[in-house]
Write a protein that holds these residues in place. Structure first.
Motif, PDB file in Angstrom:
ATOM      1  N   TYR A   1      -6.213   7.478 -10.327  1.00 51.84           N
ATOM      2  CA  TYR A   1      -5.294   6.737 -11.199  1.00 51.84           C
ATOM      3  C   TYR A   1      -4.046   6.315 -10.421  1.00 51.84           C
ATOM      4  O   TYR A   1      -3.611   5.169 -10.497  1.00 51.84           O
ATOM      5  CB  TYR A   1      -4.920   7.611 -12.402  1.00 51.84           C
ATOM      6  N   PHE A   2      -3.484   7.240  -9.653  1.00 46.75           N
ATOM      7  CA  PHE A   2      -2.294   6.960  -8.855  1.00 46.75           C
ATOM      8  C   PHE A   2      -2.584   5.859  -7.832  1.00 46.75           C
ATOM      9  O   PHE A   2      -1.819   4.898  -7.701  1.00 46.75           O
ATOM     10  CB  PHE A   2      -1.817   8.245  -8.168  1.00 46.75           C
ATOM     11  N   VAL A   3      -3.688   5.973  -7.115  1.00 45.65           N
ATOM     12  CA  VAL A   3      -4.034   4.996  -6.083  1.00 45.65           C
ATOM     13  C   VAL A   3      -4.249   3.614  -6.704  1.00 45.65           C
ATOM     14  O   VAL A   3      -3.793   2.604  -6.151  1.00 45.65           O
ATOM     15  CB  VAL A   3      -5.269   5.460  -5.274  1.00 45.65           C
ATOM     16  N   LYS A   4      -4.918   3.550  -7.852  1.00 46.05           N
ATOM     17  CA  LYS A   4      -5.119   2.256  -8.512  1.00 46.05           C
ATOM     18  C   LYS A   4      -3.775   1.579  -8.793  1.00 46.05           C
ATOM     19  O   LYS A   4      -3.601   0.384  -8.546  1.00 46.05           O
ATOM     20  CB  LYS A   4      -5.892   2.426  -9.817  1.00 46.05           C
ATOM     21  N   ASN A   5      -2.834   2.338  -9.317  1.00 41.00           N
ATOM     22  CA  ASN A   5      -1.522   1.763  -9.624  1.00 41.00           C
ATOM     23  C   ASN A   5      -0.770   1.369  -8.362  1.00 41.00           C
ATOM     24  O   ASN A   5      -0.077   0.340  -8.344  1.00 41.00           O
ATOM     25  CB  ASN A   5      -0.701   2.729 -10.475  1.00 41.00           C
ATOM     26  N   MET A   6      -0.913   2.146  -7.313  1.00 40.88           N
ATOM     27  CA  MET A   6      -0.269   1.799  -6.051  1.00 40.88           C
ATOM     28  C   MET A   6      -0.918   0.554  -5.443  1.00 40.88           C
ATOM     29  O   MET A   6      -0.232  -0.277  -4.841  1.00 40.88           O
ATOM     30  CB  MET A   6      -0.336   2.972  -5.069  1.00 40.88           C
ATOM     31  N   LEU A   7      -2.224   0.404  -5.600  1.00 36.24           N
ATOM     32  CA  LEU A   7      -2.901  -0.793  -5.091  1.00 36.24           C
ATOM     33  C   LEU A   7      -2.471  -2.039  -5.858  1.00 36.24           C
ATOM     34  O   LEU A   7      -2.360  -3.125  -5.265  1.00 36.24           O
ATOM     35  CB  LEU A   7      -4.422  -0.618  -5.162  1.00 36.24           C
ATOM     36  N   ILE A   8      -2.221  -1.903  -7.139  1.00 37.71           N
ATOM     37  CA  ILE A   8      -1.702  -3.038  -7.911  1.00 37.71           C
ATOM     38  C   ILE A   8      -0.363  -3.480  -7.318  1.00 37.71           C
ATOM     39  O   ILE A   8      -0.122  -4.673  -7.107  1.00 37.71           O
ATOM     40  CB  ILE A   8      -1.571  -2.675  -9.406  1.00 37.71           C
ATOM     41  N   LEU A   9       0.511  -2.508  -7.028  1.00 39.37           N
ATOM     42  CA  LEU A   9       1.800  -2.841  -6.416  1.00 39.37           C
ATOM     43  C   LEU A   9       1.612  -3.483  -5.045  1.00 39.37           C
ATOM     44  O   LEU A   9       2.269  -4.468  -4.708  1.00 39.37           O
ATOM     45  CB  LEU A   9       2.676  -1.589  -6.301  1.00 39.37           C
ATOM     46  N   GLU A  10       0.696  -2.942  -4.267  1.00 39.26           N
ATOM     47  CA  GLU A  10       0.470  -3.456  -2.919  1.00 39.26           C
ATOM     48  C   GLU A  10      -0.036  -4.893  -2.970  1.00 39.26           C
ATOM     49  O   GLU A  10       0.418  -5.761  -2.214  1.00 39.26           O
ATOM     50  CB  GLU A  10      -0.522  -2.544  -2.190  1.00 39.26           C
ATOM     51  N   ARG A  11      -0.957  -5.179  -3.882  1.00 36.81           N
ATOM     52  CA  ARG A  11      -1.491  -6.546  -4.005  1.00 36.81           C
ATOM     53  C   ARG A  11      -0.427  -7.500  -4.542  1.00 36.81           C
ATOM     54  O   ARG A  11      -0.360  -8.663  -4.138  1.00 36.81           O
ATOM     55  CB  ARG A  11      -2.729  -6.575  -4.907  1.00 36.81           C
ATOM     56  N   GLU A  12       0.396  -7.019  -5.455  1.00 38.62           N
ATOM     57  CA  GLU A  12       1.491  -7.845  -5.952  1.00 38.62           C
ATOM     58  C   GLU A  12       2.438  -8.202  -4.805  1.00 38.62           C
ATOM     59  O   GLU A  12       2.899  -9.343  -4.703  1.00 38.62           O
ATOM     60  CB  GLU A  12       2.246  -7.101  -7.048  1.00 38.62           C
ATOM     61  N   SER A  13       2.693  -7.250  -3.931  1.00 35.08           N
ATOM     62  CA  SER A  13       3.551  -7.517  -2.784  1.00 35.08           C
ATOM     63  C   SER A  13       2.924  -8.557  -1.862  1.00 35.08           C
ATOM     64  O   SER A  13       3.624  -9.424  -1.325  1.00 35.08           O
ATOM     65  CB  SER A  13       3.829  -6.215  -2.023  1.00 35.08           C
ATOM     66  N   LEU A  14       1.613  -8.500  -1.678  1.00 31.36           N
ATOM     67  CA  LEU A  14       0.938  -9.513  -0.865  1.00 31.36           C
ATOM     68  C   LEU A  14       1.122 -10.907  -1.463  1.00 31.36           C
ATOM     69  O   LEU A  14       1.365 -11.880  -0.738  1.00 31.36           O
ATOM     70  CB  LEU A  14      -0.558  -9.198  -0.742  1.00 31.36           C
ATOM     71  N   LEU A  15       1.014 -10.997  -2.785  1.00 33.18           N
ATOM     72  CA  LEU A  15       1.230 -12.286  -3.435  1.00 33.18           C
ATOM     73  C   LEU A  15       2.661 -12.778  -3.228  1.00 33.18           C
ATOM     74  O   LEU A  15       2.892 -13.980  -3.040  1.00 33.18           O
ATOM     75  CB  LEU A  15       0.904 -12.193  -4.927  1.00 33.18           C
ATOM     76  N   LEU A  16       3.613 -11.851  -3.241  1.00 31.59           N
ATOM     77  CA  LEU A  16       5.003 -12.234  -2.998  1.00 31.59           C
ATOM     78  C   LEU A  16       5.223 -12.662  -1.547  1.00 31.59           C
ATOM     79  O   LEU A  16       6.124 -13.446  -1.263  1.00 31.59           O
ATOM     80  CB  LEU A  16       5.952 -11.096  -3.378  1.00 31.59           C
TER      81      LEU A  16
END
Length: 156
Positions: A89-104
């Motif tokens: 669960y933690f990793v999934k949420n961290m991956l969402i943040l990481e992918r959002e950062s890539l989009l930024l």
């Protein structure tokens, strides 16, 4: 102009955490030779992602150790299935943040960088004690394993 000087007005504009709080948590300037930072929020967002990626990598190896990675195989055995599910669960949420950062990184937008910093920092502060508990459990697992058997040969 220093990073802190550039950050302060943006901090007020977007109601961001203090420079010192972020620096304490993410070591914003862990190397000294930066001459100029033209996009301070982008820089800080990337430093937050550096920390997040380190834990994604650690936990990914625990959740699915690759053959030949004896350290990850051993550490994976230190955790219960319930703990592993919590880590998923933690990793999934961290991956969402990481992918959002890539989009930024693709579509630069100062306000979205500020919003990201707020969300990511809040999420990290809410979960860092759990992360610390898991890392402590890994350390303790190694301490239990570190006792040599009575018939072990001396390798020193």
């Amino acid at each position: 102009m220093q990073l802190q000087d550039k950050y302060e007005p943006l901090m007020k504009k977007y109601r961001l955490p203090s420079y010192h709080e972020l620096d304490d948590e993410y070591e914003l300037l862990y190397f000294q030779s930066i001459l100029e930072i033209s996009h301070p929020l982008r820089f800080i967002r990337r430093r937050i992602i550096d920390k997040i990626n380190g834990f994604i990598h650690l936990f990914q190896n625990l959740l699915q150790p690759m053959n030949g990675n004896l350290i990850a195989l051993e550490e994976s055995s230190f955790l219960t299935e319930e703990e592993k599910q919590s880590i998923v669960y933690f990793v999934k949420n961290m991956l969402i943040l990481e992918r959002e950062s890539l989009l930024l990184d693709i579509h630069h937008h100062e306000k979205k960088d500020a919003e990201f910093i707020q969300r990511a920092h809040k999420y990290w502060l809410e979960h860092k004690n759990n992360v610390s508990d898991y890392v402590t459990k890994l350390k303790e697992g190694w301490a239990k394993e570190a006792k040599p058997p009575s018939n072990a040969h001396y390798f020193g």
